[in-house]
Design an enzyme around this catalytic site. Structure first.
Site, PDB file in Angstrom:
ATOM      1  CG  ASN A  41      -0.408  -0.286   2.521  1.00 18.78           C
ATOM      2  OD1 ASN A  41       0.615  -0.942   2.644  1.00 18.78           O
ATOM      3  ND2 ASN A  41      -1.042   0.204   3.557  1.00 18.78           N
ATOM      4  CB  ILE A  42       1.611   3.696  -2.316  1.00 16.90           C
ATOM      5  CG1 ILE A  42       2.475   2.503  -2.729  1.00 16.90           C
ATOM      6  CG2 ILE A  42       2.414   5.000  -2.448  1.00 16.90           C
ATOM      7  CD1 ILE A  42       2.923   2.522  -4.193  1.00 16.90           C
ATOM      8  CB  CYS A  52      -5.182  -1.481  -1.569  1.00 17.82           C
ATOM      9  SG  CYS A  52      -6.568  -0.861  -0.621  1.00 17.82           S
ATOM     10  CD  GLU A  54      -5.250  -5.986  -1.328  1.00 19.36           C
ATOM     11  OE1 GLU A  54      -4.778  -4.835  -1.200  1.00 19.36           O
ATOM     12  OE2 GLU A  54      -5.906  -6.547  -0.453  1.00 19.36           O
ATOM     13  CB  CYS A  85     -10.677  -2.859   0.574  1.00 16.65           C
ATOM     14  SG  CYS A  85     -10.223  -2.087  -0.995  1.00 16.65           S
TER      15      CYS A  85
HETATM   16  O1  LIG Z   1      -6.938  -5.156   1.713  1.00 11.79           O
HETATM   17  C1  LIG Z   1      -6.406  -4.097   2.050  1.00 11.79           C
HETATM   18  C2  LIG Z   1      -6.940  -3.274   3.053  1.00 11.79           C
HETATM   19  C3  LIG Z   1      -6.262  -2.105   3.373  1.00 11.79           C
HETATM   20  N1  LIG Z   1      -5.111  -1.762   2.726  1.00 11.79           N
HETATM   21  C4  LIG Z   1      -4.400  -0.539   3.088  1.00 11.79           C
HETATM   22  C5  LIG Z   1      -5.067   0.752   2.704  1.00 11.79           C
HETATM   23  C6  LIG Z   1      -4.478   1.708   3.722  1.00 11.79           C
HETATM   24  O2  LIG Z   1      -3.200   2.152   3.263  1.00 11.79           O
HETATM   25  C7  LIG Z   1      -4.251   0.847   4.945  1.00 11.79           C
HETATM   26  C8  LIG Z   1      -5.302   1.029   6.010  1.00 11.79           C
HETATM   27  O3  LIG Z   1      -6.567   0.807   5.516  1.00 11.79           O
HETATM   28  O4  LIG Z   1      -4.261  -0.497   4.489  1.00 11.79           O
HETATM   29  C9  LIG Z   1      -4.581  -2.554   1.756  1.00 11.79           C
HETATM   30  O5  LIG Z   1      -3.517  -2.261   1.201  1.00 11.79           O
HETATM   31  N2  LIG Z   1      -5.246  -3.701   1.432  1.00 11.79           N
HETATM   32 ZN   LIG Z   2      -8.083  -2.351  -1.521  1.00  6.45          ZN
END
Ligand SMILES: O=c1ccn([C@H]2C[C@H](O)[C@@H](CO)O2)c(=O)[nH]1
Ligand SMILES: [Zn+2]
Length: 130
Positions: A41-42, A52, A54, A85
């Site tokens: 995630n960025i 995210c 993914e 998500c």
């Molecule tokens: O499936 C998920 C759920 C959340 N996040 C990230 C988004 C945000 O940067 C952090 C908190 O929600 O986690 C993901 O990368 N993948």
């Molecule tokens: Zn997501």
């Protein structure tokens, strides 16, 4: 089993840019030809502009020239399991099948395996229009 995919997701998680949520996530996709594409995630100071793990992994896969997802692994540092998500479920569905396995991992490995249709039942699809 998907040990290499899990390892790729775990390594990607270490590259997360998550200073606001402090919730690093890693994801790894194995494409049809076996190549693994990973992402983290960025986040952004303008909070809605972050994305995210993914989504990063999907971007890598597309830019690598692949279009079909064979399997996916997701890991978060702070939750026992981190199912994708809603937005990422929809993004994954563009390149995966109903039965595509999604491995929900913790720091020790794969803890639970679900399919895309478990996560996204009754999904938006061309055969549901009209
Ligand atoms: O499936 C998920 C759920 C959340 N996040 C990230 C988004 C945000 O940067 C952090 C908190 O929600 O986690 C993901 O990368 N993948
Ligand atoms: Zn997501």
């Amino acid at each position: 089993m998907a040990t290499d995919l899990f390892e790729a997701a775990r390594k990607a998680m270490a590259l997360a840019h998550a200073p606001y949520s402090k919730f690093p996530v890693g994801a790894a996709i194995r494409a049809e030809d076996g190549t693994i594409y990973a992402g983290a995630n960025i986040e952004n100071l303008s909070f809605p502009e972050g994305w995210c793990a993914e989504t990063t992994a999907i971007s890598h896969m597309i830019m690598g020239g692949a279009r079909k997802i064979r399997e996916v692994a997701v890991i978060a540092e702070k939750l026992p399991l981190c199912p994708p998500c809603g937005g990422c479920r929809q993004r994954l569905s563009e390149f995966a099948e109903a039965g595509t396995p999604i491995y929900l991992c913790d720091e020790t490995g794969v803890r639970k395996t679900v399919t895309l249709s478990d996560l996204l039942p009754h999904s938006f699809a061309t055969d549901t229009i009209g």
